[in-house]
Write a protein that holds these residues in place. Structure first.
Motif, mmCIF file in Angstrom:
data_model
loop_
_atom_site.group_PDB
_atom_site.id
_atom_site.type_symbol
_atom_site.label_atom_id
_atom_site.label_comp_id
_atom_site.label_asym_id
_atom_site.label_seq_id
_atom_site.Cartn_x
_atom_site.Cartn_y
_atom_site.Cartn_z
ATOM 1 N N THR A 192 -85.731 -5.964 -58.113
ATOM 2 C CA THR A 192 -85.872 -5.807 -56.667
ATOM 3 C C THR A 192 -85.739 -7.170 -55.998
ATOM 4 O O THR A 192 -86.435 -8.119 -56.367
ATOM 5 N N SER A 193 -84.840 -7.250 -55.037
ATOM 6 C CA SER A 193 -84.663 -8.513 -54.320
ATOM 7 C C SER A 193 -84.107 -8.227 -52.924
ATOM 8 O O SER A 193 -83.725 -7.098 -52.608
ATOM 9 N N HIS A 194 -84.038 -9.259 -52.110
ATOM 10 C CA HIS A 194 -83.657 -9.123 -50.699
ATOM 11 C C HIS A 194 -82.187 -8.743 -50.579
ATOM 12 O O HIS A 194 -81.315 -9.346 -51.208
ATOM 13 N N SER A 195 -81.915 -7.744 -49.739
ATOM 14 C CA SER A 195 -80.550 -7.251 -49.604
ATOM 15 C C SER A 195 -79.638 -8.226 -48.877
ATOM 16 O O SER A 195 -78.414 -8.148 -49.007
ATOM 17 N N GLY A 196 -80.223 -9.133 -48.108
ATOM 18 C CA GLY A 196 -79.405 -10.064 -47.349
ATOM 19 C C GLY A 196 -79.141 -11.373 -48.054
ATOM 20 O O GLY A 196 -78.085 -11.987 -47.861
ATOM 21 N N SER A 197 -80.072 -11.823 -48.861
ATOM 22 C CA SER A 197 -79.965 -13.176 -49.430
ATOM 23 C C SER A 197 -79.624 -13.197 -50.912
ATOM 24 O O SER A 197 -79.563 -14.280 -51.503
ATOM 25 N N THR A 198 -79.405 -12.037 -51.528
ATOM 26 C CA THR A 198 -79.042 -12.014 -52.945
ATOM 27 C C THR A 198 -77.541 -11.783 -53.075
ATOM 28 O O THR A 198 -77.034 -10.728 -52.675
ATOM 29 N N PRO A 199 -76.795 -12.763 -53.597
ATOM 30 C CA PRO A 199 -75.339 -12.620 -53.719
ATOM 31 C C PRO A 199 -74.967 -11.420 -54.593
ATOM 32 O O PRO A 199 -75.689 -11.061 -55.539
ATOM 33 N N MET A 200 -73.856 -10.801 -54.307
ATOM 34 C CA MET A 200 -73.421 -9.614 -55.031
ATOM 35 C C MET A 200 -73.326 -9.846 -56.546
ATOM 36 O O MET A 200 -73.785 -9.000 -57.320
ATOM 37 N N PRO A 201 -72.748 -10.960 -57.011
ATOM 38 C CA PRO A 201 -72.619 -11.127 -58.471
ATOM 39 C C PRO A 201 -73.959 -11.349 -59.178
ATOM 40 O O PRO A 201 -74.018 -11.258 -60.403
ATOM 41 N N MET A 202 -75.030 -11.650 -58.412
ATOM 42 C CA MET A 202 -76.314 -11.971 -59.026
ATOM 43 C C MET A 202 -77.310 -10.811 -58.957
ATOM 44 O O MET A 202 -78.474 -10.964 -59.329
ATOM 45 N N ARG A 203 -76.855 -9.664 -58.550
ATOM 46 C CA ARG A 203 -77.751 -8.513 -58.408
ATOM 47 C C ARG A 203 -77.857 -7.717 -59.708
ATOM 48 O O ARG A 203 -76.898 -7.604 -60.460
ATOM 49 N N VAL A 204 -79.041 -7.150 -59.897
ATOM 50 C CA VAL A 204 -79.253 -6.146 -60.955
ATOM 51 C C VAL A 204 -79.796 -4.916 -60.243
ATOM 52 O O VAL A 204 -81.007 -4.733 -60.099
ATOM 53 N N ASP A 205 -78.879 -4.090 -59.775
ATOM 54 C CA ASP A 205 -79.192 -2.967 -58.891
ATOM 55 C C ASP A 205 -79.421 -1.702 -59.719
ATOM 56 O O ASP A 205 -78.494 -1.161 -60.337
ATOM 57 N N ALA A 206 -80.640 -1.226 -59.732
ATOM 58 C CA ALA A 206 -80.961 -0.032 -60.524
ATOM 59 C C ALA A 206 -80.296 1.213 -59.965
ATOM 60 O O ALA A 206 -79.945 2.135 -60.719
ATOM 61 N N LEU A 207 -80.099 1.267 -58.641
ATOM 62 C CA LEU A 207 -79.535 2.458 -58.030
ATOM 63 C C LEU A 207 -78.044 2.599 -58.306
ATOM 64 O O LEU A 207 -77.558 3.695 -58.607
ATOM 65 N N THR A 208 -77.305 1.510 -58.209
ATOM 66 C CA THR A 208 -75.879 1.602 -58.528
ATOM 67 C C THR A 208 -75.674 1.871 -60.018
ATOM 68 O O THR A 208 -74.731 2.570 -60.409
ATOM 69 N N THR A 209 -76.564 1.339 -60.830
ATOM 70 C CA THR A 209 -76.525 1.669 -62.260
ATOM 71 C C THR A 209 -76.763 3.158 -62.458
ATOM 72 O O THR A 209 -76.043 3.827 -63.204
ATOM 73 N N ALA A 210 -77.769 3.685 -61.782
ATOM 74 C CA ALA A 210 -78.062 5.121 -61.869
ATOM 75 C C ALA A 210 -76.891 5.953 -61.365
ATOM 76 O O ALA A 210 -76.573 7.005 -61.942
ATOM 77 N N SER A 211 -76.249 5.497 -60.304
ATOM 78 C CA SER A 211 -75.122 6.251 -59.740
ATOM 79 C C SER A 211 -74.001 6.388 -60.753
ATOM 80 O O SER A 211 -73.401 7.468 -60.888
ATOM 81 N N GLU A 212 -73.714 5.310 -61.461
ATOM 82 C CA GLU A 212 -72.666 5.361 -62.471
ATOM 83 C C GLU A 212 -73.056 6.301 -63.618
ATOM 84 O O GLU A 212 -72.219 7.038 -64.139
ATOM 85 N N ILE A 213 -74.329 6.283 -63.969
ATOM 86 C CA ILE A 213 -74.810 7.179 -65.030
ATOM 87 C C ILE A 213 -74.703 8.640 -64.586
ATOM 88 O O ILE A 213 -74.277 9.511 -65.355
ATOM 89 N N ILE A 214 -75.076 8.916 -63.342
ATOM 90 C CA ILE A 214 -75.009 10.289 -62.822
ATOM 91 C C ILE A 214 -73.573 10.814 -62.884
ATOM 92 O O ILE A 214 -73.326 11.951 -63.313
ATOM 93 N N LEU A 215 -72.616 9.996 -62.459
ATOM 94 C CA LEU A 215 -71.214 10.417 -62.509
ATOM 95 C C LEU A 215 -70.744 10.609 -63.945
ATOM 96 O O LEU A 215 -69.937 11.500 -64.234
ATOM 97 N N SER A 216 -71.267 9.791 -64.856
ATOM 98 C CA SER A 216 -70.914 9.925 -66.269
ATOM 99 C C SER A 216 -71.448 11.230 -66.846
ATOM 100 O O SER A 216 -70.750 11.930 -67.590
ATOM 101 N N VAL A 217 -72.699 11.578 -66.488
ATOM 102 C CA VAL A 217 -73.285 12.836 -66.944
ATOM 103 C C VAL A 217 -72.444 14.013 -66.452
ATOM 104 O O VAL A 217 -72.156 14.955 -67.209
ATOM 105 N N GLU A 218 -72.019 13.949 -65.198
ATOM 106 C CA GLU A 218 -71.176 15.021 -64.654
ATOM 107 C C GLU A 218 -69.837 15.097 -65.376
ATOM 108 O O GLU A 218 -69.356 16.182 -65.712
ATOM 109 N N SER A 219 -69.224 13.958 -65.624
ATOM 110 C CA SER A 219 -67.911 13.921 -66.256
ATOM 111 C C SER A 219 -67.962 14.496 -67.675
ATOM 112 O O SER A 219 -67.074 15.253 -68.083
#
Length: 416
Positions: free
Chosen positions: A223-250
């Motif tokens: 969990t970190s600030h959405s404005g001050s955390t650069p995109m390459p330095m994020r560990v986003d649990a939700l986008t990870t989950a989103s990819e998993i959800i699409l994989s489960v569907e596929s």
């Protein structure tokens, strides 16, 4: 058959827990509306002259004696609990239909050779405890009181602690179902799918039942600030989950022709605010199939994809196995009896398997078991939009009555 009586009972039970905003029904397991419905059903069974009791788990069990009380009973029933904002007929059709079988026998002074037992099962839905058909699992000996101490709901309440204060166990009378043989178990239910309606069939004769393997997946990011955390330095649990959800569907799509369906039906996000990168997501994953080997192959592939996706995104995860049920094959002779009833009444019918789990799956290993389906509009269930017609109800209960009477004859031999 007194169809109006059945319709009036539907109205009574659904008024216990109706969401006035959207019409959904909320008889969640072991809540006040659900227990009130169980009590009401027990009173209706007593009024019909049945010997009624509650077992430790809160299942309502009602017996109508046969000519020979020592003969194996024919057991009818379904469940009274619902999902959140569920439909008016899921489960309840089989409970009220079973009661109408008894009312029909009483009205016409029909004495069966075998006793008939009607059961309203508790906690069939997985909505609260993330495990399905718990009432029938307890009744058939597949879940013990000790097992209940390790099952929790989404708020952390322990199953045993929830039901123990409510229990009315009658000196272990429910052990009857663990030790003694049952002649047959028969359940009436709405299809919860579109096949019967699509094929213009009155009755579904169920040959087999698919079964789920379920998981709870917790993904840990940062969990970190959405404005001050650069995109390459994020560990986003939700986008990870989103990819998993699409994989489960596929993966589910890939194996669909082999009777597989896959669903992510629940997601909890933390901290769930606009200006913070999600640091934790919990998913509930449901994988179902009628072939155990194929289903477990799908489970293995989903596990592999989860690990690959999480590693790629530098997150971590914990995967809890919430349990699995065995796909079941139903009794052919019982199906033939139901078919004969349909032919006598000139009802169209269709042999099919069930993609949804039901209490009947827990009886299949211990006695001859079958299910009867009726159509529901557009196949919609677990929704306020769930709908069936009076004519469909009448046809389903008529077949339920005919099949039960035949099953309760002493000369009927059922080879499983």
């Amino acid at each position: 058959m007194n169809l109006q009586n059945v319709l009036d009972n539907f109205q009574t039970f659904n008024n216990f827990a109706r969401n006035e905003k959207n019409g959904g029904i909320n008889r969640i397991a072991f809540t006040h509306p659900e227990r009130l419905a169980a009590l009401k059903f027990s009173m209706l069974c007593q009024k019909a002259g049945l010997d009624v009791y509650f077992d430790f788990f809160g299942n309502v069990i009602a017996r109508r004696e046969g000519k020979n009380p020592s003969l194996k009973p024919v057991v009818l029933g379904s469940h009274i609990d619902t999902v959140r904002d569920g439909g008016q007929y899921d489960g309840l059709l089989g409970v009220l239909g079973a009661l109408e079988v008894i009312e029909h026998l009483n009205k016409h002074n029909i004495e069966t050779d075998h006793p008939i037992i009607v059961i309203a099962f508790a906690c069939e839905e997985s909505t609260r405890f993330n495990e399905a058909t718990l009432g029938s699992k307890y009744l058939t000996g597949k879940m013990t009181k000790s097992d209940m101490k390790y099952i929790k709901d989404n708020e952390g309440n322990v199953l045993y602690d929830v039901i123990e204060p409510l229990s009315q166990d009658m000196h272990g009378r429910a052990a009857l179902f663990e030790r003694n043989e049952i002649k047959a178990f028969l359940e009436l239910h709405i299809e919860q799918g579109p096949i019967l309606e699509k094929n213009s069939k009155d009755i579904g004769i169920v040959t087999a039942i698919a079964a789920p393997h379920r998981f709870k997946l917790k993904i840990q990011g940062v969990t970190s600030h959405s404005g001050s955390t650069p995109m390459p330095m994020r560990v986003d649990a939700l986008t990870t989950a989103s990819e998993i959800i699409l994989s489960v569907e596929s993966i589910g799509q890939t194996y669909h022709d082999q009777g597989i369906v896959t669903t992510v039906g629940y997601a909890n996000i933390y901290p769930n605010t606009m200006n913070a990168i999600p640091g934790e997501v919990t998913l509930l994953i449901d994988i179902r199939g009628k072939n155990l080997e194929v289903r477990e192959q799908v489970v293995s592939e989903i596990r592999q994809h989860i690990q690959t996706i999480v590693n790629k995104r530098n997150a971590s995860y914990h995967l809890d196995d919430l349990g699995q049920d065995q796909p079941r094959i139903f009794n052919k002779k019982m199906a033939q009896i139901t078919e004969q009833s349909c032919l006598q009444s000139d009802f169209s019918f269709h042999y099919m398997y069930s993609g949804a789990g039901h209490d009947a799956m827990n009886f299949a290993p211990i006695c001859p078991t079958s299910m009867i389906f009726i159509p529901c509009k557009k196949g919609i269930s677990h929704s306020p939009e769930e709908s069936i017609t009076e004519q469909q109800i009448a046809k389903g209960i008529q077949v339920y009555i005919d099949t039960t009477i035949e099953l309760a004859h002493i000369e009927v031999i059922l080879d499983n």
